[in-house]
Design an enzyme around this catalytic site. Structure first.
Site, PDB file in Angstrom:
ATOM      1  N   ASP A 129      -6.435   3.953   5.376  1.00  0.00           N
ATOM      2  CA  ASP A 129      -7.222   3.425   4.261  1.00  0.00           C
ATOM      3  C   ASP A 129      -7.089   1.910   4.158  1.00  0.00           C
ATOM      4  OD1 ASP A 129      -4.469   4.002   3.681  1.00  0.00           O
ATOM      5  OD2 ASP A 129      -4.867   3.422   1.620  1.00  0.00           O
ATOM      6  N   GLU A 130      -8.017   1.319   3.427  1.00  0.00           N
ATOM      7  CA  GLU A 130      -7.956  -0.088   3.014  1.00  0.00           C
ATOM      8  C   GLU A 130      -7.552  -1.023   4.161  1.00  0.00           C
ATOM      9  OE1 GLU A 130      -6.978  -0.131  -1.639  1.00  0.00           O
ATOM     10  OE2 GLU A 130      -5.229   0.418  -0.465  1.00  0.00           O
ATOM     11  N   VAL A 131      -8.258  -0.929   5.272  1.00  0.00           N
ATOM     12  CA  VAL A 131      -7.914  -1.775   6.421  1.00  0.00           C
ATOM     13  C   VAL A 131      -8.763  -3.049   6.359  1.00  0.00           C
ATOM     14  CG1 VAL A 131      -7.788  -1.916   8.926  1.00  0.00           C
ATOM     15  CG2 VAL A 131      -7.328   0.258   7.772  1.00  0.00           C
TER      16      VAL A 131
END
Ligand SMILES: *[C@@H]1O[C@H](CO)[C@@H](O)[C@H](O)[C@H]1NC(C)=O
Ligand SMILES: *[C@@H]1O[C@H](CO)[C@@H](O)[C@H](O)[C@H]1NC(C)=O
Ligand SMILES: *[C@@H]1O[C@H](CO)[C@@H](O)[C@H](O)[C@H]1NC(C)=O
Length: 524
Positions: free
Chosen positions: A317-319
């Site tokens: 997530d949230e890369v």
């Protein structure tokens, strides 16, 4: 079977027609079981437990799971009251029949049980039947909730006997996330959380072990990784992690370990700085460096010796890929391989999936991986929803499995989300086809650790996690349409948690608020 009373806080007389056509009248009583079982019937007699309440079974309990579970249950129902062992009693013990000798806590095992408590005509045993020892543990939890300490007689009492309860979970994955990177959680705190999970029949502890802020776990293959811990004492050894897994397993709880890549991994670089794109730009992990994947392989190899659950969680997530494009050696590598940054993110996630598969795991990934390249993911992926509603229906339509944790409803760190909102979050919203419904393996409430440590974790989890636990356990048609109908029963469960030493917060007010003033536990 008995006709189930959906919510019986009714001071009215209700006729229950049992299968054997006996009509039992119930009046002025209330069901206090949480989560509500699939089928419940009961009568109006009282009976008392023998001071020497016994386990009777032919089950070959080689690792003591049943016996230990029974002993814990007896200690729970006493709640440290001094029981008068001299009183005559009609319930001598519990007879337990378990069909399968298999004690492997596989994903999707049979967790059903039947519990029968007789009328008190003559001294007798209650009966518990289950396919597996883990179903029996759920039955023990339900039994414990039928028991009350009668303060006048000073004995443990069961009201509303005879009872017949036929029960099984609605979803096979009923999870709670804990986060030991944002704050270290001491081992006794984790164990207390596991015990409290069993009271609400949650069965999966999602352990978000490491993140940007700290790396507390020993990894023998790469022993400098835990240099990223906050301090030398805020760490878990391999043996500690194995003990957590074993403690949970004996209670019917699986541990889903997470290593969140390629973002959320800055702390890895304190031990191995070459995992960072550069000293000034420290995450995501360096996608151009073969060493990155070697380390991941080492971690998952070590995991596979400790974390025996079928799934491992690989995050994803949230890369934010900006460090990849701004760091010269990585941007050169991207050009050479004809990858832009989103393709490099996909490359990383898919390569990590293959490493996990090579160690025998199926994979859980946060939903961004599905949102960006869902059709490329391994078919062994379970997509973990978190951003909002409407994702599960897309995931299951694509044929992948899903765990529901939408942050607007099931994030415990969102203190303004009320228990009513937790209760009403329906994992199968807008999913109508049976084959697609089956792909929603369950849901999970998430206790992110930024503002949580050993001082406040219990009251932030409870009672709101219990509201979700009923959603995940109880058949859909037995769930209250209006949460107000279950307020009293949840308040009762919250007080039970307090009585068992769990610091569950009042229902009123924001998550983990203290009581607003004096008053009975049952009305707060
Ligand atoms: C139970 O009986 C024993 C023996 O008569 C007596 O010593 C003990 O005080 C009694 N216990 C209670 C709680 O009354
Ligand atoms: C990366 O390349 C793919 C395939 O050409 C393209 O669809 C995508 O929009 C590109 N992404 C970015 C961020 O440039
Ligand atoms: C379900 O569908 C309705 C109607 O299309 C929509 O308004 C709602 O947002 C959807 N809910 C979720 C959680 O997807």
């Amino acid at each position: 079977m008995g006709k189930m009373l959906s919510e019986a806080f009714l001071i009215i007389t209700v006729a229950l027609v049992l299968a054997n056509t006996v009509v039992v009248k119930v009046s002025g009583q209330s069901l206090t079981i949480w989560p509500m079982p699939a089928t419940v019937s009961y009568g109006q007699s009282h009976l008392y437990l023998s001071g020497n309440f016994k386990l009777s079974t032919e089950y070959v309990d080689s690792s003591g799971i049943l016996k230990d579970g029974f002993n814990r249950m007896v200690s729970l129902i006493k709640m440290d009251h001094v029981v008068d062992a001299n009183r005559s009693a009609s319930l001598l013990g519990l007879h337990v029949v378990i069909s399968s000798p298999n004690e492997q806590l596989q994903y999707g095992i049979d967790e059903s049980y039947n519990l029968m408590v007789p009328s008190p005509e003559k001294p007798a045993y209650a009966h518990l039947e289950a396919q597996t020892v883990y179903g029996a543990l759920h039955g023990l939890q339900t039994f414990s909730q039928l028991c009350h300490f009668n303060i006048k007689r000073k004995v443990i009492e069961i009201q509303m006997a005879p009872w017949t309860i036929i029960d099984h979970p609605r979803f096979s994955f009923r999870g709670l996330l804990i986060d030991t990177s944002r704050h270290y959680l001491p081992l006794p705190v984790i164990k207390n959380v596991i015990d409290s999970m069993t009271y609400a029949k949650l069965n999966a502890l999602h352990w978000h072990i490491v993140d940007t802020q700290s790396f507390p776990l020993e990894i023998p293959s790469y022993p400098k990784l835990w240099n990223g811990a906050y301090s030398t004492s805020e760490r878990y050894t391999v043996a500690d992690a194995a003990e957590v897994v074993s403690y949970a397993q004996k209670r019917g709880v699986n541990v889903l370990a997470e290593v969140d890549v390629p973002g959320h991994a800055l702390s890895w670089g304190f031990g191995y700085p070459s995992l960072w794109p550069s000293k000034d730009c420290q995450q995501p992990l360096d996608v151009s460096n073969e060493f990155t994947f070697k380390v991941l392989d080492g971690i998952l190899s070590d995991f596979s010796k400790i974390f025996k659950f079928k799934f491992v969680h690989l995050g994803g997530d949230e890369v934010d890929t900006s460090c990849w494009t701004t760091t010269p050696h990585i941007s050169k590598w991207l050009k050479k391989n004809h990858l832009n940054e989103s393709q490099a993110y996909e490359y990383f996630v898919l390569r990590a999936q293959n490493i996990a598969l090579s160690h025998g795991y199926e994979i859980v990934n946060w939903e961004e991986t599905f949102n960006n390249f869902g059709n490329k993911l391994s078919r062994k992926t379970v997509v973990h929803n978190w951003l909002g509603g409407g994702v599960a229906q897309k995931v299951v339509a694509s044929g992948l499995r899903c765990i529901v944790s939408n942050q607007d409803k099931w994030y415990l760190d969102h203190l303004d989300t009320t228990w009513e909102e937790f209760y009403l979050n329906e994992p199968l919203t807008n999913i109508t086809k049976l084959n697609e419904q089956k792909l929603v393996i369950g849901g999970e409430v998430c206790m992110w650790g930024e503002t949580v440590d050993g001082s406040d974790i219990e009251q932030t989890i409870w009672p709101r996690a219990a509201a979700a636990a009923e959603r995940l356990w109880t058949p859909y048609d037995k769930l209250a349409k209006n949460p107000r109908q279950v307020t009293k029963r949840l308040a009762y469960f919250r007080c039970l948690l307090n009585q068992r030493g769990v610091a569950a917060a009042p229902l009123d007010g924001q998550g983990r608020s203290p009581p607003v003033g004096p008053g009975s536990c049952y009305v707060q």
